[in-house]
Design an enzyme around this catalytic site. Structure first.
Site, PDB file in Angstrom:
ATOM      1  N   ARG A 148       0.851  -1.187   0.000  1.00  0.00           N
ATOM      2  CA  ARG A 148       0.000   0.000   0.000  1.00  0.00           C
ATOM      3  C   ARG A 148       0.889   1.240   0.000  1.00  0.00           C
ATOM      4  O   ARG A 148       1.964   1.250   0.600  1.00  0.00           O
ATOM      5  CB  ARG A 148      -0.918  -0.001   1.219  1.00  0.00           C
ATOM      6  CG  ARG A 148      -1.842  -1.206   1.285  1.00  0.00           C
ATOM      7  CD  ARG A 148      -2.643  -1.216   2.586  1.00  0.00           C
ATOM      8  NE  ARG A 148      -3.502  -2.386   2.669  1.00  0.00           N
ATOM      9  CZ  ARG A 148      -3.147  -3.557   3.178  1.00  0.00           C
ATOM     10  NH1 ARG A 148      -1.910  -3.715   3.660  1.00  0.00           N
ATOM     11  NH2 ARG A 148      -3.992  -4.568   3.228  1.00  0.00           N
ATOM     12  N   LYS A 177       1.221  -4.244  19.775  1.00  0.00           N
ATOM     13  CA  LYS A 177       1.749  -5.377  20.526  1.00  0.00           C
ATOM     14  C   LYS A 177       1.218  -5.335  21.950  1.00  0.00           C
ATOM     15  O   LYS A 177       0.756  -4.292  22.422  1.00  0.00           O
ATOM     16  CB  LYS A 177       3.276  -5.321  20.554  1.00  0.00           C
ATOM     17  CG  LYS A 177       3.933  -5.518  19.205  1.00  0.00           C
ATOM     18  CD  LYS A 177       5.446  -5.441  19.347  1.00  0.00           C
ATOM     19  CE  LYS A 177       6.146  -5.614  18.011  1.00  0.00           C
ATOM     20  NZ  LYS A 177       7.609  -5.484  18.145  1.00  0.00           N
ATOM     21  N   HIS A 267      -2.575   3.472  -5.919  1.00  0.00           N
ATOM     22  CA  HIS A 267      -3.065   2.140  -5.560  1.00  0.00           C
ATOM     23  C   HIS A 267      -3.067   1.197  -6.760  1.00  0.00           C
ATOM     24  O   HIS A 267      -3.126  -0.024  -6.592  1.00  0.00           O
ATOM     25  CB  HIS A 267      -4.470   2.257  -4.976  1.00  0.00           C
ATOM     26  CG  HIS A 267      -4.851   1.127  -4.075  1.00  0.00           C
ATOM     27  ND1 HIS A 267      -4.055   0.697  -3.032  1.00  0.00           N
ATOM     28  CD2 HIS A 267      -5.943   0.315  -4.062  1.00  0.00           C
ATOM     29  CE1 HIS A 267      -4.644  -0.316  -2.417  1.00  0.00           C
ATOM     30  NE2 HIS A 267      -5.781  -0.572  -3.020  1.00  0.00           N
ATOM     31  N   ARG A 270      -0.448  -1.667  -6.824  1.00  0.00           N
ATOM     32  CA  ARG A 270      -0.780  -2.861  -6.031  1.00  0.00           C
ATOM     33  C   ARG A 270      -1.723  -3.773  -6.831  1.00  0.00           C
ATOM     34  O   ARG A 270      -1.509  -4.980  -6.904  1.00  0.00           O
ATOM     35  CB  ARG A 270      -1.420  -2.422  -4.711  1.00  0.00           C
ATOM     36  CG  ARG A 270      -1.820  -3.558  -3.763  1.00  0.00           C
ATOM     37  CD  ARG A 270      -2.150  -2.937  -2.403  1.00  0.00           C
ATOM     38  NE  ARG A 270      -2.880  -3.797  -1.502  1.00  0.00           N
ATOM     39  CZ  ARG A 270      -2.326  -4.690  -0.698  1.00  0.00           C
ATOM     40  NH1 ARG A 270      -1.029  -4.879  -0.706  1.00  0.00           N
ATOM     41  NH2 ARG A 270      -3.074  -5.409   0.140  1.00  0.00           N
ATOM     42  N   HIS A 293      -3.398  -9.928   2.527  1.00  0.00           N
ATOM     43  CA  HIS A 293      -4.840  -9.943   2.787  1.00  0.00           C
ATOM     44  C   HIS A 293      -5.177 -11.150   3.655  1.00  0.00           C
ATOM     45  O   HIS A 293      -4.572 -12.206   3.524  1.00  0.00           O
ATOM     46  CB  HIS A 293      -5.636 -10.041   1.477  1.00  0.00           C
ATOM     47  CG  HIS A 293      -5.783  -8.731   0.768  1.00  0.00           C
ATOM     48  ND1 HIS A 293      -5.298  -8.514  -0.510  1.00  0.00           N
ATOM     49  CD2 HIS A 293      -6.347  -7.572   1.152  1.00  0.00           C
ATOM     50  CE1 HIS A 293      -5.574  -7.275  -0.882  1.00  0.00           C
ATOM     51  NE2 HIS A 293      -6.197  -6.685   0.112  1.00  0.00           N
ATOM     52  N   TYR A 302      -8.935  -7.688  -6.313  1.00  0.00           N
ATOM     53  CA  TYR A 302      -7.728  -7.085  -6.870  1.00  0.00           C
ATOM     54  C   TYR A 302      -7.317  -7.730  -8.191  1.00  0.00           C
ATOM     55  O   TYR A 302      -6.602  -7.127  -8.975  1.00  0.00           O
ATOM     56  CB  TYR A 302      -6.562  -7.230  -5.878  1.00  0.00           C
ATOM     57  CG  TYR A 302      -6.514  -6.168  -4.822  1.00  0.00           C
ATOM     58  CD1 TYR A 302      -5.493  -5.220  -4.809  1.00  0.00           C
ATOM     59  CD2 TYR A 302      -7.481  -6.087  -3.830  1.00  0.00           C
ATOM     60  CE1 TYR A 302      -5.433  -4.235  -3.841  1.00  0.00           C
ATOM     61  CE2 TYR A 302      -7.433  -5.112  -2.857  1.00  0.00           C
ATOM     62  CZ  TYR A 302      -6.410  -4.193  -2.863  1.00  0.00           C
ATOM     63  OH  TYR A 302      -6.365  -3.226  -1.908  1.00  0.00           O
TER      64      TYR A 302
END
Length: 324
Positions: A148, A177, A267, A270, A293, A302
């Site tokens: 991205r 975390k 984008h 990608r 993903h 996509y």
């Protein structure tokens, strides 16, 4: 540990009280903020002072339609989900009230309209002599990592593993975390992206010996009134991270054919990368690993094979003698 909420007693629960007690029960502030929009506006629309039990199902549906009936699919689904959760929560606790009617359905998310550019078009654009080295490197890295744009623009030199052709990025929706006392709140679970020879050739030229700070920087230092975090500024040159808006405008400048705003989108690199990998036979699991993903249906949106790729695939169905 779930939040314990004291429900009002001794009188009918009003719409406003029901909304407030539901939102107060949500432990995650992001969920509370997101649901608060749908629940709050719906409560206002149907009447905050009314007893919750007096509201009909169709009133809920009509409120959703009036408020978000013409909004984007994801917005409709998000607001509907918030109201659905609110009313279900109240009913589970014994308070009579309406439900989201069956006719106010969750909508199917449409396929993305982002284009997949051909590999030849991408190679030709990056090879153009008037394109600056910074843009060449960014576009090649976006394509080869299938990352991205926000992730790649946020990479610092310290994150790079040039020998292994990989780096860590803070992914979209990155979870924090498990934090111990003294740890920074910005301590996120990072993910790895990988690039190949094209990016490997360009990165050392772009860095010019720099060993710290942002990989992609602006050509000018930020103005005196602009506040920029220490991580977003190169300590050696004082130059800041190239922003998403600047990067998008530069790509548009080099690709727009019908005026400002008609060029490529960041984008698209990608989408193009995942489409080309799929056309070359990469499995769904490998595409998910590359794109990071979590759901197969997201990868499917996509993957947009070209007419030429479909025609070549169709050739496999020809009679055996026709393929010789």
């Amino acid at each position: 540990m779930p939040t314990i909420v004291q429900l009002p007693t001794g009188k009918a629960l009003t719409v406003r009280a029901a909304a407030d007690v539901f939102l107060d029960s949500l432990g995650n502030p992001n969920t509370a903020r997101n649901y608060g929009i749908g629940v709050g506006k719906t409560a206002e629309r149907i009447g905050e002072g009314r007893p919750l039990a007096s509201v009909a199902d169709d009133e809920i549906g009509e409120a959703l339609e009036l408020l978000w009936g013409t909004a984007a699919v994801n917005t409709w689904n998000s607001r509907r989900a918030g109201v659905l959760s609110w009313l279900g929560w109240c009913r589970d606790r014994g308070y009579e009230g309406p439900m989201v009617p069956a006719w106010a359905k969750r909508l199917t998310v449409p396929d993305s309209e982002t284009l997949a550019r051909s590999k030849m078009a991408i190679d030709r654009l990056i090879a153009r002599r008037e394109v600056h080295l910074r843009e060449k490197t960014l576009w090649r890295m976006l394509y080869e990592t299938a990352g991205r744009a926000e992730e790649i623009l946020g990479v610092n030199i310290e994150d790079l593993d040039l020998a292994a052709r990989r780096c860590l990025v803070k992914a979209k929706g990155a979870r924090t975390k498990a934090r111990r006392r003294g740890q920074a709140r910005e301590d996120y679970v990072l993910e790895t992206v990988y690039w190949d020879a094209g990016t490997a050739r360009l990165l050392p030229r772009l860095l010019k010996g720099r060993t710290r700070g942002p990989v992609f920087v602006t050509h000018r230092r930020p103005g005196p009134g602009k506040v920029v975090s220490r991580r977003d500024v190169c300590p050696d040159t004082g130059l800041a991270h190239l922003s998403y808006g600047q990067a998008r405008a530069l790509l548009d400048e080099h690709t727009a054919l019908r005026g400002l705003g008609t060029g490529w989108d960041l984008h698209e690199y990608r989408h193009s990368a995942l489409t080309h990998l799929g056309e070359q036979g990469a499995s769904l699991l490998m595409l998910m690993a590359k794109s990071r993903h979590k759901k197969p249906e997201n990868v499917r949106r996509y993957f947009k094979p070209s007419p030429e790729a479909i025609a070549e695939l169709t050739g496999l169905l020809a009679p055996g003698d026709a393929r010789r």
